[in-house]
Design a protein around this motif. Structure first.
Motif, PDB file in Angstrom:
ATOM      1  N   UNK A 147      22.340   8.940   5.943  1.00  0.00           N
ATOM      2  CA  UNK A 147      22.838   8.885   4.564  1.00  0.00           C
ATOM      3  C   UNK A 147      22.804   7.437   4.094  1.00  0.00           C
ATOM      4  N   UNK A 148      21.592   6.964   3.833  1.00  0.00           N
ATOM      5  CA  UNK A 148      21.433   5.553   3.538  1.00  0.00           C
ATOM      6  C   UNK A 148      22.008   5.140   2.202  1.00  0.00           C
TER       7      UNK A 148
ATOM      8  N   UNK B 286      14.568   4.599   4.964  1.00  0.00           N
ATOM      9  CA  UNK B 286      15.787   4.083   4.332  1.00  0.00           C
ATOM     10  C   UNK B 286      16.934   5.089   4.374  1.00  0.00           C
ATOM     11  N   UNK B 287      16.569   6.373   4.582  1.00  0.00           N
ATOM     12  CA  UNK B 287      17.610   7.407   4.577  1.00  0.00           C
ATOM     13  C   UNK B 287      18.109   7.751   3.181  1.00  0.00           C
TER      14      UNK B 287
ATOM     15  N   UNK C  70      13.973  -0.996   4.390  1.00  0.00           N
ATOM     16  CA  UNK C  70      14.625   0.259   4.738  1.00  0.00           C
ATOM     17  C   UNK C  70      15.849   0.027   5.627  1.00  0.00           C
ATOM     18  N   UNK C  71      15.693  -0.916   6.542  1.00  0.00           N
ATOM     19  CA  UNK C  71      16.765  -1.140   7.512  1.00  0.00           C
ATOM     20  C   UNK C  71      18.045  -1.614   6.817  1.00  0.00           C
ATOM     21  N   UNK C  72      17.859  -2.582   5.916  1.00  0.00           N
ATOM     22  CA  UNK C  72      18.998  -3.094   5.143  1.00  0.00           C
ATOM     23  C   UNK C  72      19.657  -1.956   4.365  1.00  0.00           C
ATOM     24  N   UNK C  73      18.829  -1.145   3.693  1.00  0.00           N
ATOM     25  CA  UNK C  73      19.377  -0.082   2.847  1.00  0.00           C
ATOM     26  C   UNK C  73      20.145   0.936   3.693  1.00  0.00           C
TER      27      UNK C  73
ATOM     28  N   UNK D  19       0.831  -1.202   0.000  1.00  0.00           N
ATOM     29  CA  UNK D  19       0.000   0.000   0.000  1.00  0.00           C
ATOM     30  C   UNK D  19       0.865   1.250   0.000  1.00  0.00           C
ATOM     31  N   UNK D  20       0.315   2.359  -0.542  1.00  0.00           N
ATOM     32  CA  UNK D  20       1.100   3.585  -0.747  1.00  0.00           C
ATOM     33  C   UNK D  20       1.744   4.143   0.522  1.00  0.00           C
ATOM     34  N   UNK D  21       1.018   4.161   1.621  1.00  0.00           N
ATOM     35  CA  UNK D  21       1.572   4.779   2.839  1.00  0.00           C
ATOM     36  C   UNK D  21       2.795   4.022   3.342  1.00  0.00           C
ATOM     37  N   UNK D  22       2.716   2.695   3.307  1.00  0.00           N
ATOM     38  CA  UNK D  22       3.868   1.897   3.771  1.00  0.00           C
ATOM     39  C   UNK D  22       5.057   2.087   2.845  1.00  0.00           C
ATOM     40  N   UNK D  23       4.785   2.228   1.543  1.00  0.00           N
ATOM     41  CA  UNK D  23       5.885   2.443   0.599  1.00  0.00           C
ATOM     42  C   UNK D  23       6.606   3.749   0.946  1.00  0.00           C
ATOM     43  N   UNK D  24       5.826   4.797   1.189  1.00  0.00           N
ATOM     44  CA  UNK D  24       6.438   6.096   1.513  1.00  0.00           C
ATOM     45  C   UNK D  24       7.225   6.005   2.825  1.00  0.00           C
ATOM     46  N   UNK D  25       6.657   5.319   3.825  1.00  0.00           N
ATOM     47  CA  UNK D  25       7.365   5.177   5.105  1.00  0.00           C
ATOM     48  C   UNK D  25       8.679   4.424   4.951  1.00  0.00           C
ATOM     49  N   UNK D  26       8.622   3.366   4.156  1.00  0.00           N
ATOM     50  CA  UNK D  26       9.819   2.579   3.914  1.00  0.00           C
ATOM     51  C   UNK D  26      10.895   3.458   3.265  1.00  0.00           C
ATOM     52  N   UNK D  27      10.487   4.261   2.311  1.00  0.00           N
ATOM     53  CA  UNK D  27      11.426   5.152   1.625  1.00  0.00           C
ATOM     54  C   UNK D  27      12.028   6.152   2.612  1.00  0.00           C
ATOM     55  N   UNK D  28      11.164   6.736   3.435  1.00  0.00           N
ATOM     56  CA  UNK D  28      11.641   7.711   4.442  1.00  0.00           C
ATOM     57  C   UNK D  28      12.680   7.083   5.356  1.00  0.00           C
TER      58      UNK D  28
END
Lengths: 438, 160
Positions: free
Chosen positions: A246-247, A60-61, A235-238, A49-58
């Motif tokens: 600075x991911x 990730x750094x 995100x964590x891995x990235x 879903x869109x919200x989780x995608x945006x959170x994951x991106x945020x």
């Protein structure tokens, strides 16, 4: 086409995420892409879903790889959720920052990675149309992208209800025709609307009022290429690949006086000295390093004493420079820094769009002054005048082109002041006979 | 006369945008690719198709450095002299091209075969010094490589 061997020399120190598929046979084909995790992230995004995608991106750094270094997920989150207007994703493929040639291999060797990143961005913000704004000189890359886009349509990764998700997304390339200024996001939007590429006043920011007056996100090619990996592996891995805030990794383009020029994917925060000595193989001819442009010609230059610095946005900012666009230029001891300053200013004077007077007049003035100084007609007080003009451009223009002209100039005059004085004293360039040999 | 292929490409490109004038710059470049420069006829045709006045198309031409109103050589040498190329002899390559082609910046040879231009960063920094001939990249240049290329193009090329 670019010569793969001259760009992708490879180094054991590389950490390959976005360049992992570059060397595969038929790396541009959708079949190769699908056989190597391609479009898996998009399917996962549809489940998240869109919200989780945006959170994951945020989380990730990931920070914008075009040069400004803004958190990508945060940028996406500024797009209004409730709006009657259509929304757009624009990929900035106007790669024009001097010393930067990293988006080229990304498009040349793995075009579907970029397409997947763009569709993920579109899904996250609720856009149904994307444009890839590509500089006119990169025609062969546009042809590669056009073929990849056609393949993606044919296989259901673009168009109506992508892979049965109910999400529609259309994408096409859009060619520029020669203008550095169009790499600036608001100028790019005007250009995309068929106008001259003049910058717009911000705010409102493009996330709210972008192309056609509609919410728009504009991201660099490399930025978008990272999105599928963040979604697929988390995100964590990235984030763990880089340094705090600075991911990830980034593509560094080593050029100038370096033994192994090329594009290398290295973790964010990679030490500059190690980059020069171990990845790039040091300075040719056993010469000494004099200066480094750390991230494209808009960045303040570093002296050879300043290279013990991790290459991430915050560390470079701490020493008064910028990570910029990843274009790292090594300059050896036999190079005239006045000539470097002169060539950099010639570029900005040529590319200033003329909209803001401090940039238009200031860059032309600085160019004339540096031409004269390097040509032997320097006068006492010229370095002060150069600084004065630069400070009167800095921060006084709508877009960062003015700053980009002022900042390298200020750094060169301040850090290599004695070379300016020497030009004035001799009435000639002390390096003219020995430097810039072919 | 613009070819039918070009006109149908125009239709395709215009359909990509909610606002037709968005297509101006791509259409100008595609027209130039076919005609060799941007003719009055091309300006009028593009203006009519995207529903703007011809002067608005002309305004764009003045802004974008790749667009030109006059015919140029069949092979346009665009030599980069920006920092990464300059450090490795880009200026010398430009000078060499100028000498061999007998023309200067933004000039065209009398037989219409060659044009020369000093350009800004082409994004070929890791292959410096570099140039483009039309849309083709040539990197890691030496004066000898330039000479060979000029000979090849002379042999292949018939002037327009």
């Amino acid at each position: 086409m670019s010569d793969y061997q001259s760009y992708m020399k490879g180094s054991p120190l590389e950490v390959k995420v976005i360049s992992a598929r570059f060397g595969l046979p038929n790396s541009t084909s959708i079949d190769t892409f699908l056989a190597h995790e391609g479009y898996q992230a998009l399917k996962k995004a549809f489940q998240m879903g869109p919200d989780s995608v945006i959170n994951e991106m945020k989380n990730s750094g990931l920070r914008g790889r075009g040069g400004a270094g803004f958190n990508t997920g945060l940028k996406w989150s500024f797009v209004p959720k409730q709006t009657d207007k259509p929304k757009y994703v624009v990929c900035n493929a106007d790669e024009s920052e001097p010393a930067t040639c990293k988006d080229r291999p990304l498009m040349e060797y793995d075009p579907h990675q970029l397409i997947e990143g763009i569709v993920i961005a579109g899904y996250a913000i609720g856009a149904h149309q994307g444009y890839i704004y590509i500089r006119g000189e990169y025609r062969y890359l546009m042809d590669i992208l056009d073929r990849a886009i056609a393949e993606a349509y044919a296989r259901g990764y673009l168009g109506r209800s992508i892979q049965g998700s109910g999400f529609d997304f259309d994408l096409c390339t859009h060619t520029g025709a020669g203008a550095y200024e169009c790499g600036e996001e608001t100028a790019l939007l005007n250009s995309l609307e068929g106008l001259r590429g003049y910058p717009r006043v911000k705010p409102p920011f493009p996330a709210v009022v972008g192309v056609y007056g509609c919410p728009t996100i504009i991201n660099n090619v490399e930025t978008l290429c990272n999105a599928p990996h963040i979604i697929l592996k988390g995100a964590e891995w990235y984030a763990s690949l880089g340094t705090p805030k600075n991911g990830g990794t980034r593509l560094f383009c080593l050029s100038g006086h370096i033994n192994r020029p090329g594009v290398y994917e290295l973790p964010m925060g990679f030490p500059l000295r190690k980059m020069i000595e171990e990845v790039g193989g040091g300075i040719p001819g056993g010469k000494k390093l004099k200066s480094v442009i750390p991230g494209g010609s808009s960045c303040p230059l570093l002296t050879a004493d300043e290279i013990d610095v991790p290459m991430d946005f915050d560390s470079l900012a701490k020493i008064g420079s910028m990570l910029g666009s990843g274009g790292v230029v090594m300059i050896d001891e036999d190079t005239c820094m006045v000539k470097v300053a002169q060539r950099i200013m010639k570029f900005y004077a040529h590319e200033s769009c003329g909209w803001c007077i401090p940039c238009r007049e200031g860059s032309a003035w600085l160019k004339r002054l540096l031409d004269r100084l390097h040509g032997g007609g320097g006068m006492p007080g010229d370095p002060e005048t150069a600084l004065d003009v630069s400070y009167n451009i800095l921060g006084k223009t709508l877009c960062p082109l003015g700053d980009a002209a002022a900042m390298p100039t200020i750094s060169i005059v301040k850090k290599f002041r004695s070379e300016f004085d020497e030009h004035v004293r001799l009435g000639a360039c002390p390096y003219e006979s020995k430097a810039f040999a072919v | 006369m613009l070819s039918e292929a070009l006109k149908s490409k125009f239709d395709q490109v215009i359909a990509h945008y909610p606002l037709k004038r968005s297509a101006i710059v791509p259409l100008l470049l595609f027209a130039q690719d076919e005609i060799g420069y941007i003719s009055d006829e091309a300006i009028d045709e593009i203006a009519r198709r995207v529903e703007v006045r011809p002067i608005e198309v002309i305004e764009d031409i003045g802004y974008y450095s790749m667009l030109h109103r006059q015919p140029i050589g069949k092979y346009n040498f665009q030599v980069c002299t920006n920092v990464s190329c300059q450090l490795l002899g880009g200026e010398e390559i430009l000078e060499h091209c100028s000498k061999r082609l007998g023309i200067g910046h933004k000039q065209t040879s009398p037989d219409g075969l060659f044009s020369l231009e000093e350009v800004e960063c082409l994004g070929a920094c890791c292959g410096a010094p570099a140039m483009q001939v039309n849309y083709d990249f040539y990197e890691n240049l030496t004066p000898e490589r330039v000479d060979r290329l000029i000979e090849e193009l002379k042999a292949n090329g018939k002037a327009r």
